[in-house]
Design an enzyme around this catalytic site. Structure first.
Site, PDB file in Angstrom:
ATOM      1  N   ASN A  83       2.121  -5.021  -3.143  1.00 58.76           N
ATOM      2  CA  ASN A  83       0.688  -5.297  -2.984  1.00 58.76           C
ATOM      3  C   ASN A  83      -0.064  -3.986  -2.748  1.00 58.76           C
ATOM      4  OD1 ASN A  83      -1.470  -7.265  -2.499  1.00 58.76           O
ATOM      5  ND2 ASN A  83      -1.326  -6.756  -0.316  1.00 58.76           N
TER       6      ASN A  83
ATOM      7  N   GLU B  56       0.810  -1.228   0.000  1.00 55.52           N
ATOM      8  CA  GLU B  56       0.000   0.000   0.000  1.00 55.52           C
ATOM      9  C   GLU B  56       0.841   1.275   0.000  1.00 55.52           C
ATOM     10  OE1 GLU B  56      -2.783  -0.497   3.236  1.00 55.52           O
ATOM     11  OE2 GLU B  56      -3.679  -2.275   2.319  1.00 55.52           O
TER      12      GLU B  56
ATOM     13  N   GLU C 291      -6.471 -10.345  -1.706  1.00 55.77           N
ATOM     14  CA  GLU C 291      -7.360 -10.076  -0.561  1.00 55.77           C
ATOM     15  C   GLU C 291      -8.811  -9.928  -1.005  1.00 55.77           C
ATOM     16  OE1 GLU C 291      -5.889  -6.808   1.864  1.00 55.77           O
ATOM     17  OE2 GLU C 291      -3.796  -7.390   1.546  1.00 55.77           O
TER      18      GLU C 291
ATOM     19  N   ASP D 205     -12.585  -9.634  -1.545  1.00 58.25           N
ATOM     20  CA  ASP D 205     -13.901  -9.719  -0.921  1.00 58.25           C
ATOM     21  C   ASP D 205     -14.818  -8.722  -1.619  1.00 58.25           C
ATOM     22  OD1 ASP D 205     -12.967  -7.363   0.362  1.00 58.25           O
ATOM     23  OD2 ASP D 205     -12.711  -8.351   2.294  1.00 58.25           O
TER      24      ASP D 205
ATOM     25  N   HIS E 163     -10.435  -5.592  -2.834  1.00 60.22           N
ATOM     26  CA  HIS E 163     -11.545  -5.332  -1.906  1.00 60.22           C
ATOM     27  C   HIS E 163     -12.592  -4.552  -2.691  1.00 60.22           C
ATOM     28  CE1 HIS E 163      -9.407  -6.769   1.599  1.00 60.22           C
ATOM     29  NE2 HIS E 163      -8.358  -6.028   1.271  1.00 60.22           N
TER      30      HIS E 163
END
Ligand code: 9MR
Length: 318
Positions: free
Chosen positions: A176, A135, A241, A243, A212
């Site tokens: 990432n 990030e 990750e 979702d 996400h």
């Protein structure tokens, strides 16, 4: 289903058996103590990512004082059950220990190298891939002014990857980030950086696209093209990750939309040969970071809180 019972695997077989990609989930060590949770995790997935247990604030809360219990538990579970591990994460602006704030530049640099050495060295040969830098971008594609950026300057990214390669030459090294699914300012900032790093011979193997998503924002339609431009640089891509949150309460229409999002992520990954991993940020609504962070939204995972497969699961595995 009675609460606590585990739903049977679908006819098509567990997710890990219907694809040649790694299929993973984030896991909190304490949840491995739940028998039903552990059984679905073990049945469906062949990668685990420690949700918080490998973060610097957790493993070295005070300088020189280490806590590996959660990370060890997850790595041991993985080894005993034939799962690969995605290490998460070494250099991040968040969840780092407060004592870093008191260090000057040269000391921060040496403790960061030491941190990478110590953590990667502890698990050398047992972690398939590491999120080395996490990030580091702002939404406009510029660099986030993290403590590392401010005190170490632009070179901290290349340094971190070089230290990481030396610490565990067998691990794949990733950068990432989130909101980098489609082609946009942030993913383009990332693209420009990794292209330069590759040109400079910096040891970077892949990019992690967190994924996400929220149905209210629409699906990032350029997901596949975006992956293709990174693949063309000679990098692997991992969905790290995934979702898909929906407004609560869930209903069948929202769950169907969610299912189509998950399917599109899955398909985009399978359309790009360098996309090697499809990992979700938790697999059950029983344990998910989403409702705590986005009040009024949730139900973002493939299984409900009783571990029943949701339409999203069925859509991946009809
Ligand atoms: O799921 C994690 C949650 O339990 C922590 O409180 C949070 C702290 O920042 O981090 C969450 O995981 C994040 C991951 O490490 C990096 N990408 C975003 C994830 C969700 O916030």
């Amino acid at each position: 289903m009675v609460l606590g019972q585990v739903a049977p695997a679908s006819a098509a077989g567990p997710l890990k058996d219907i694809t040649n990609r790694y299929v993973g989930s984030a896991v909190a060590a304490q949840n491995l103590n739940e028998a039903d949770f552990k059984s679905v995790l073990t049945r469906e997935f062949d990668n685990v990512t420690p949700e918080n247990e490998m973060k610097w604030a957790v493993v070295e809360p005070n300088r020189g004082q280490f806590n590996w219990s959660g990370a060890d538990a997850i790595v041991n579970y993985a080894q005993q059950n034939g799962k690969s591990v995605r290490g998460h994460t070494l250099v991040w602006h968040s969840q780092y220990p407060g004592w870093l704030n008191n260090l000057g530049s040269s000391e921060l640099r040496s403790v960061t190298q030491q941190h990478i050495n110590t953590e990667m060295g502890r698990y050398r040969g047992r972690i398939r891939a590491w999120d080395v830098v996490n990030e580091m971008f702002n939404e406009d594609g510029s660099r986030r002014q993290s403590i590392f950026q401010q005190k170490l300057g632009d070179g901290y990214v290349a340094d971190a990857f070089r230290w990481a390669r030396a610490a565990d030459p067998s691990a794949k090294l990733y950068i990432n980030d989130y909101n980098t699914e489609g082609i946009n300012a942030k993913s383009t900032g990332l693209y420009n950086l990794v292209r330069t790093l590759k040109q400079q011979g910096v040891p970077i193997d892949g990019i992690g696209i967190q994924t996400h998503l929220a149905t209210k924002y629409g699906f990032p339609t350029s997901f596949r093209q975006n992956m293709e431009r990174f693949a063309a640089l000679g990098l692997d891509i991992a969905i790290t990750e995934a979702d898909v949150r929906i407004p609560l309460p869930a209903d069948s229409a929202k769950l169907a939309t969610q299912a189509s999002y998950f399917r599109q992520i899955w398909d985009a990954c399978h359309a790009v040969s360098r996309c090697v991993e499809f990992t979700t940020w938790g697999f059950t609504d029983r344990h998910s970071w989403v409702p705590g962070t986005f009040p009024g939204e949730g139900a973002a995972c493939l299984f409900d809180s009783n571990l029943r497969p949701k339409p999203a699961y069925t859509r991946l595995n009809p």
